[in-house]
Design a protein around this motif. Structure first.
Motif, PDB file in Angstrom:
ATOM      1  N   LEU A  35      43.755  30.969  48.592  1.00 22.51           N
ATOM      2  CA  LEU A  35      43.470  29.909  47.628  1.00 22.51           C
ATOM      3  C   LEU A  35      42.918  30.478  46.325  1.00 22.51           C
ATOM      4  O   LEU A  35      43.243  30.013  45.231  1.00 22.51           O
ATOM      5  CB  LEU A  35      42.483  28.902  48.225  1.00 22.51           C
ATOM      6  CG  LEU A  35      43.041  27.979  49.314  1.00 22.51           C
ATOM      7  CD1 LEU A  35      41.916  27.192  49.971  1.00 22.51           C
ATOM      8  CD2 LEU A  35      44.086  27.036  48.741  1.00 22.51           C
ATOM      9  N   GLY A  36      42.066  31.499  46.452  1.00 25.44           N
ATOM     10  CA  GLY A  36      41.531  32.137  45.248  1.00 25.44           C
ATOM     11  C   GLY A  36      42.604  32.864  44.465  1.00 25.44           C
ATOM     12  O   GLY A  36      42.695  32.738  43.234  1.00 25.44           O
ATOM     13  N   ILE A  37      43.443  33.615  45.170  1.00 21.05           N
ATOM     14  CA  ILE A  37      44.509  34.357  44.491  1.00 21.05           C
ATOM     15  C   ILE A  37      45.512  33.394  43.859  1.00 21.05           C
ATOM     16  O   ILE A  37      46.058  33.659  42.785  1.00 21.05           O
ATOM     17  CB  ILE A  37      45.180  35.323  45.487  1.00 21.05           C
ATOM     18  CG1 ILE A  37      44.227  36.506  45.726  1.00 21.05           C
ATOM     19  CG2 ILE A  37      46.535  35.805  44.978  1.00 21.05           C
ATOM     20  CD1 ILE A  37      44.709  37.495  46.747  1.00 21.05           C
ATOM     21  N   GLY A  38      45.729  32.258  44.508  1.00 18.70           N
ATOM     22  CA  GLY A  38      46.638  31.256  43.957  1.00 18.70           C
ATOM     23  C   GLY A  38      46.209  30.750  42.596  1.00 18.70           C
ATOM     24  O   GLY A  38      47.038  30.254  41.815  1.00 18.70           O
ATOM     25  N   GLN A  39      44.928  30.876  42.287  1.00 20.48           N
ATOM     26  CA  GLN A  39      44.422  30.450  40.978  1.00 20.48           C
ATOM     27  C   GLN A  39      44.496  31.559  39.925  1.00 20.48           C
ATOM     28  O   GLN A  39      44.144  31.335  38.772  1.00 20.48           O
ATOM     29  CB  GLN A  39      42.966  29.990  41.121  1.00 20.48           C
ATOM     30  CG  GLN A  39      42.776  28.798  42.033  1.00 20.48           C
ATOM     31  CD  GLN A  39      41.301  28.447  42.185  1.00 20.48           C
ATOM     32  OE1 GLN A  39      40.571  28.307  41.201  1.00 20.48           O
ATOM     33  NE2 GLN A  39      40.855  28.303  43.421  1.00 20.48           N
ATOM     34  N   MET A  40      44.940  32.762  40.365  1.00 22.35           N
ATOM     35  CA  MET A  40      44.927  33.902  39.444  1.00 22.35           C
ATOM     36  C   MET A  40      46.302  34.568  39.324  1.00 22.35           C
ATOM     37  O   MET A  40      46.389  35.737  38.960  1.00 22.35           O
ATOM     38  CB  MET A  40      43.913  34.949  39.932  1.00 22.35           C
ATOM     39  CG  MET A  40      42.486  34.448  40.069  1.00 22.35           C
ATOM     40  SD  MET A  40      41.315  35.788  40.409  1.00 22.35           S
ATOM     41  CE  MET A  40      41.913  36.413  41.976  1.00 22.35           C
ATOM     42  N   LEU A  41      47.363  33.852  39.628  1.00 27.96           N
ATOM     43  CA  LEU A  41      48.689  34.472  39.669  1.00 27.96           C
ATOM     44  C   LEU A  41      49.148  34.914  38.279  1.00 27.96           C
ATOM     45  O   LEU A  41      49.483  36.072  38.063  1.00 27.96           O
ATOM     46  CB  LEU A  41      49.702  33.505  40.282  1.00 27.96           C
ATOM     47  CG  LEU A  41      49.527  33.248  41.783  1.00 27.96           C
ATOM     48  CD1 LEU A  41      50.471  32.150  42.241  1.00 27.96           C
ATOM     49  CD2 LEU A  41      49.783  34.516  42.579  1.00 27.96           C
ATOM     50  N   GLN A  42      49.211  33.990  37.322  1.00 27.14           N
ATOM     51  CA  GLN A  42      49.672  34.272  35.958  1.00 27.14           C
ATOM     52  C   GLN A  42      51.012  35.006  35.991  1.00 27.14           C
ATOM     53  O   GLN A  42      51.932  34.601  36.710  1.00 27.14           O
ATOM     54  CB  GLN A  42      48.588  35.031  35.195  1.00 27.14           C
ATOM     55  CG  GLN A  42      47.298  34.218  35.071  1.00 27.14           C
ATOM     56  CD  GLN A  42      46.171  34.963  34.416  1.00 27.14           C
ATOM     57  OE1 GLN A  42      46.184  36.174  34.282  1.00 27.14           O
ATOM     58  NE2 GLN A  42      45.161  34.217  33.997  1.00 27.14           N
ATOM     59  N   GLU A  43      51.148  36.107  35.235  1.00 27.25           N
ATOM     60  CA  GLU A  43      52.452  36.785  35.209  1.00 27.25           C
ATOM     61  C   GLU A  43      52.709  37.582  36.487  1.00 27.25           C
ATOM     62  O   GLU A  43      53.848  37.897  36.810  1.00 27.25           O
ATOM     63  CB  GLU A  43      52.568  37.701  33.978  1.00 27.25           C
ATOM     64  CG  GLU A  43      51.689  38.944  33.987  1.00 27.25           C
ATOM     65  CD  GLU A  43      50.257  38.658  33.531  1.00 27.25           C
ATOM     66  OE1 GLU A  43      49.457  39.615  33.500  1.00 27.25           O
ATOM     67  OE2 GLU A  43      49.954  37.492  33.222  1.00 27.25           O
ATOM     68  N   ARG A  44      51.641  37.922  37.215  1.00 31.54           N
ATOM     69  CA  ARG A  44      51.819  38.588  38.516  1.00 31.54           C
ATOM     70  C   ARG A  44      51.894  37.496  39.585  1.00 31.54           C
ATOM     71  O   ARG A  44      50.884  37.125  40.171  1.00 31.54           O
ATOM     72  CB  ARG A  44      50.661  39.548  38.789  1.00 31.54           C
ATOM     73  CG  ARG A  44      50.732  40.844  38.000  1.00 31.54           C
ATOM     74  CD  ARG A  44      49.675  41.833  38.460  1.00 31.54           C
ATOM     75  NE  ARG A  44      49.841  43.126  37.822  1.00 31.54           N
ATOM     76  CZ  ARG A  44      50.576  44.126  38.304  1.00 31.54           C
ATOM     77  NH1 ARG A  44      51.219  43.981  39.444  1.00 31.54           N
ATOM     78  NH2 ARG A  44      50.669  45.281  37.649  1.00 31.54           N
TER      79      ARG A  44
END
Length: 390
Positions: free
Chosen positions: A76-85
């Motif tokens: 869930l945390g990583i899902g909020q930080m995807l951006q271009e990656r």
């Protein structure tokens, strides 16, 4: 022989759980003696688990309910930080908890690439290289397959991922009781374990690099510090089981003390010696079980070449011709041998092996308290059942 579904606990672990419940079964954070004792017990457990995984700091150890909930928290945390990656690499050899949890991020814009197991029963890093790019956010994989026992070269996974600027998330639940965990040597970014496979009661823990956890968005009440481990430990976890995990680490240390000279050894030295001894002995068990299964005409899924035993733990997934896995497992239960049948929570692996989700396969899973005599009794029982059912 169903240790992959949960190991037994030593007396010292039971004593630690009982002592907590009898002596200080109260909430932490108070100013009175018993509450202070809970704070101290959690701090000691954090130190012990830090030593178990070779963390950089005890503050990197986060306690909670189970590994699956921690995978979901990190996802869930990583899902909020995807951006271009926005690409996540997952495998078809993992427990579904380390697959479906990431696939759930599709609605957040995540894209997925599959790292496929080869027909030889393992993941190969040469197949990972072309999947990784400057769009890769994370590689999520197991350290050891809970279903077929294959060990992954996770240090090489980290080398490949980090060279591209990506992170690595490791599911270490099944490897934990079988070998030495070393997050520094593996150079991973996140790692989860479950106590119930590591000779402890049911609980889970997450390790993450301190700065990585500090950046990770998590749910927390406003009064909780926004730093690890507190920002990760939402709500009250099971303190008595955390005390049990502390005792489980000390139990593994006690094994190691039998193999080291008395002078100048650290707690980590004892863990290393204990897990090394367990690993060596389990290779003996694995060789014996492999021979027994081959003598019974079993189809073994995963590493079945004795020359490659170092690539597996003594967890064996197999079938016997067209005989029903359920019938065999029930018949083995009738002679007091506990093994398991089914899909092993690995639907994609079952599909890869051309096995039905309804019937799946049979799994026999050993740890260091199993014996050669037990493996031979297993073989005798299996041969008799095959003769009766055939």
């Amino acid at each position: 022989m169903d240790n992959a579904a949960g190991a037994q606990i030593p007396q010292s672990v039971l004593d630690a759980v009982t002592n907590h419940l009898v002596a200080h079964n109260v909430q932490r954070g108070g100013r009175y003696g018993r509450s202070i004792a809970v704070d101290q017990a959690i701090a000691e457990a954090r130190e012990s688990v830090s030593l178990l995984v070779n963390a950089y700091s005890p503050a990197e150890i986060c306690f909670g309910m189970n590994a699956t909930s921690f995978i979901r928290l990190v996802s869930l945390g990583i899902g909020q930080m995807l951006q271009e990656r926005d690409e996540i690499i997952i495998t078809d050899m993992d427990h579904d908890a380390n697959i479906a949890t990431w696939l759930a991020l599709e609605s957040a814009g995540a894209k997925f690439k599959w790292w496929r197991m080869r027909d030889d029963g393992n993941l190969h890093v040469d197949d990972l290289r072309p999947l990784v790019s400057d769009r890769t956010r994370l590689v999520a994989c197991t350290v050891t397959a809970h279903s077929i026992g294959s060990i992954v070269d996770v240090a090489s996974v980290a080398d490949i991922a980090h060279a591209a600027g990506a992170e690595v998330f490791l599911d270490c639940v099944h490897y934990g009781p079988h070998g030495l965990i070393d997050v520094q040597a593996w150079d991973c970014d996140y790692l989860v374990c479950s106590g119930y496979k590591n000779f402890s009661p049911h609980m889970g823990f997450l390790w993450g690099r301190f700065e990585t956890l500090k950046r990770l968005p998590t749910f927390r009440e406003d009064f909780i510090p926004d730093e690890p481990p507190y920002k990760v430990e939402a709500g009250t976890f099971i303190y008595e089981n955390v005390s049990g995990m502390d005792a489980a680490v000390r139990y593994l240390e006690s094994i190691g003390r039998n193999f080291l000279a008395e002078n100048n050894r650290s707690r980590r030295d004892n863990v290393v010696a204990g897990m090394s001894a367990i690993r060596y002995y389990e290779l003996v068990l694995a060789r014996e079980m492999l021979g027994v299964l081959k003598a019974c005409g079993a189809t073994i899924y995963g590493v079945a070449d004795e020359a490659r035993l170092a690539e597996r733990v003594p967890t064996f997934c197999f079938n016997i011709g067209t005989l029903s896995p359920q019938m065999i497992v029930e018949a083995m239960a009738g002679i007091q041998i506990g093994i398991r049948d089914g899909h092993m929570y690995a639907p994609r692996l079952m599909k890869r092996l051309n096995l039905s989700m309804d019937s799946g396969a049979i799994r026999a899973s050993l740890v260091h308290y199993n014996t050669i005599d037990e493996v031979r009794r297993f073989g005798e029982g299996l041969r008799a059942i095959i003769a009766r059912l055939s």
